[in-house]
Design a protein around this motif. Structure first.
Motif, PDB file in Angstrom:
ATOM      1  N   SER A 136      11.334   7.222   5.972  1.00 11.33           N
ATOM      2  CA  SER A 136      10.048   6.634   5.594  1.00 11.33           C
ATOM      3  C   SER A 136      10.242   5.440   4.661  1.00 11.33           C
ATOM      4  N   LEU A 137      11.101   5.584   3.679  1.00  6.21           N
ATOM      5  CA  LEU A 137      11.357   4.490   2.738  1.00  6.21           C
ATOM      6  C   LEU A 137      12.024   3.308   3.425  1.00  6.21           C
ATOM      7  N   ARG A 140       9.717   1.056   5.321  1.00  9.36           N
ATOM      8  CA  ARG A 140       8.868   0.140   4.557  1.00  9.36           C
ATOM      9  C   ARG A 140       9.475  -1.247   4.424  1.00  9.36           C
ATOM     10  N   SER A 144      11.819  -6.532   6.859  1.00 12.71           N
ATOM     11  CA  SER A 144      11.649  -7.563   5.846  1.00 12.71           C
ATOM     12  C   SER A 144      12.615  -8.720   6.098  1.00 12.71           C
ATOM     13  N   GLU A 153      13.353  -0.078  -4.263  1.00 16.06           N
ATOM     14  CA  GLU A 153      12.687   0.271  -3.017  1.00 16.06           C
ATOM     15  C   GLU A 153      13.323   1.433  -2.257  1.00 16.06           C
TER      16      GLU A 153
END
Length: 419
Positions: A136-137, A140, A144, A153
């Motif tokens: 999940s992390l 995120r 990018s 993060e």
């Protein structure tokens, strides 16, 4: 015979913190036990070599609580350091009376309350949840096109989520715990006392909320031990226990993960071996803890009686500081300790290294910490096989935090990563 020098060494000095591996190595090769000072105030014996460190951590002649020493020994090391940092007197007990500062039978009683939550079986049951949190992390920031700070993060939210879910701390309180833990670990006079005070008040509030809404978590278990049998866990012990478990389960895990990522990125040959043979992650985790674990020294111990250690006569009540990093690089124990080897096989007490301590105070959450590394590291490098540092390794921002080795940030580039 005592080993003295014109300027007594202090492992918490700026010079030692700037290069702890070189500094501790110089002390280790000077003698197994070296006279020094702690934070410039406390007279201390630094224990530098593996064999002697194991002795201090496991021998009953060395204790964690000054009260276990016969006779009036004055203020303990923690009280002296608390005074130097400006901690209010009413908050002293929450530093000095935790499980890390207790000896048997009090220590055994407190440890038994939570041991069942950290068994190998129960921790292994957490693996699917840890894998979900990691993915999940990563999701995120996976797409990018910017520089990503993996401390902020990935490492921080991963470790905080794990310990909060285990304890039963709601997500709404995560930011507060991060602020409190960071402030407490800073050991800065203007920051640490306020963080401790706020943490104590915050824990009182969290306990009341959980008391009204019990759940299947560690916090409820601890509250029940206080409410149903007040002789077993006092209010002060309850608050201190929550603080200890949360801070010990958050900050060290965050920086063990951050340090490990950085260590692998500056040793691409070892990272390549792991990519070729994922089974090596089993040994790599222990090698990473040995090599770059964030905890450099253990909590201070006291000689309970007059004792000889490493050829030095130590008097009852003297403060003794085991140096974990120094022991983990001791060539008397490890072949070529400076060499990073993800396939290094370590045997003996504590898996051969003392990154999690040793003896009665061996880290209660050691297996959980290893599982976190064993999940979070492969997940990251499998998703980003060409992950690279965004700065030169010599420019990585290491914090000057006494007794700890940790990064303020870990900037990486994802541009060449698989999407």
């Amino acid at each position: 015979m005592s080993t003295e020098s014109p300027e007594l060494p202090d492992v918490l000095s700026d010079a030692m913190m700037a290069d702890p591996y070189r500094g501790s190595g110089l002390l280790r090769e000077q003698a197994p036990v070296v006279r020094g000072r702690l934070m410039g105030v406390v007279s201390v014996w630094y224990v530098t070599r593996y064999e002697e460190v194991l002795t201090v951590l496991s021998d009953r002649r060395f204790v964690s609580n000054i009260a276990s020493v016969t006779g009036d020994q004055g203020d303990d090391a923690r009280t002296q350091m608390a005074e130097k940092l400006g901690v209010p007197v009413e908050d002293y007990p929450y530093l000095a009376n935790g499980i890390l500062g207790q000896d048997a039978p009090a220590h055994s009683r407190l440890r038994k309350l939570v041991t069942r939550a950290f068994t190998v079986r129960r921790v292994n049951d957490l693996r699917p949840r840890l894998e979900t949190v990691a993915e999940s992390l990563i999701g995120r920031f996976a797409d990018s096109d910017r520089e990503v700070d993996l401390i902020r993060e990935y490492a921080y939210p991963f470790s905080l989520t794990v310990i909060c879910e285990l304890m039963g701390i709601p997500e709404s309180d995560h930011a507060a715990w991060h602020k409190w833990s960071s402030g407490l670990g800073s050991l800065e006079p203007g920051v640490m006392p306020a963080a401790l005070h706020d943490m104590i008040a915050g824990v009182r509030e969290i306990i009341e909320r959980r008391r009204d809404s019990p759940a299947d978590d560690l916090l409820t278990t601890l509250i029940r031990n206080h409410d149903e049998d007040g002789d077993r866990l006092s209010v002060e012990e309850l608050i201190t226990f929550v603080i200890t478990l949360m801070t010990a389960g958050h900050e060290p895990s965050t920086h063990a993960l951050g340090n490990s990522i950085a260590e692998l990125l500056v040793h691409p040959d070892q990272l390549a071996r792991l990519k070729q043979d994922p089974e090596l992650w089993r040994t790599a985790v222990d090698e990473l803890v040995r090599r770059c674990g964030p905890t450099q020294v253990s909590v201070p111990r006291y000689a309970a009686v007059d004792v000889e250690l490493g050829g030095v006569q130590i008097k009852a009540g003297d403060v003794v500081q085991p140096m974990l990093t120094s022991a983990n690089y001791d060539p008397r124990q490890f072949t070529e300790p400076e060499r990073f080897d993800v396939a290094r096989s370590m045997t003996g007490p504590g898996h051969g290294h003392v990154g999690f301590g040793h003896g009665p105070h061996y880290c209660l959450g050691a297996y959980l910490a290893k599982l976190q590394l064993g999940v979070a590291l492969p997940a990251l490098f499998d998703r980003f096989p060409e992950l690279s540092l965004a700065v030169a390794s010599e420019n990585l921002p290491w914090q000057k935090v006494p007794g700890l080795r940790r990064l303020t940030a870990l900037p990486v580039e994802l541009a060449s990563a698989a999407r």
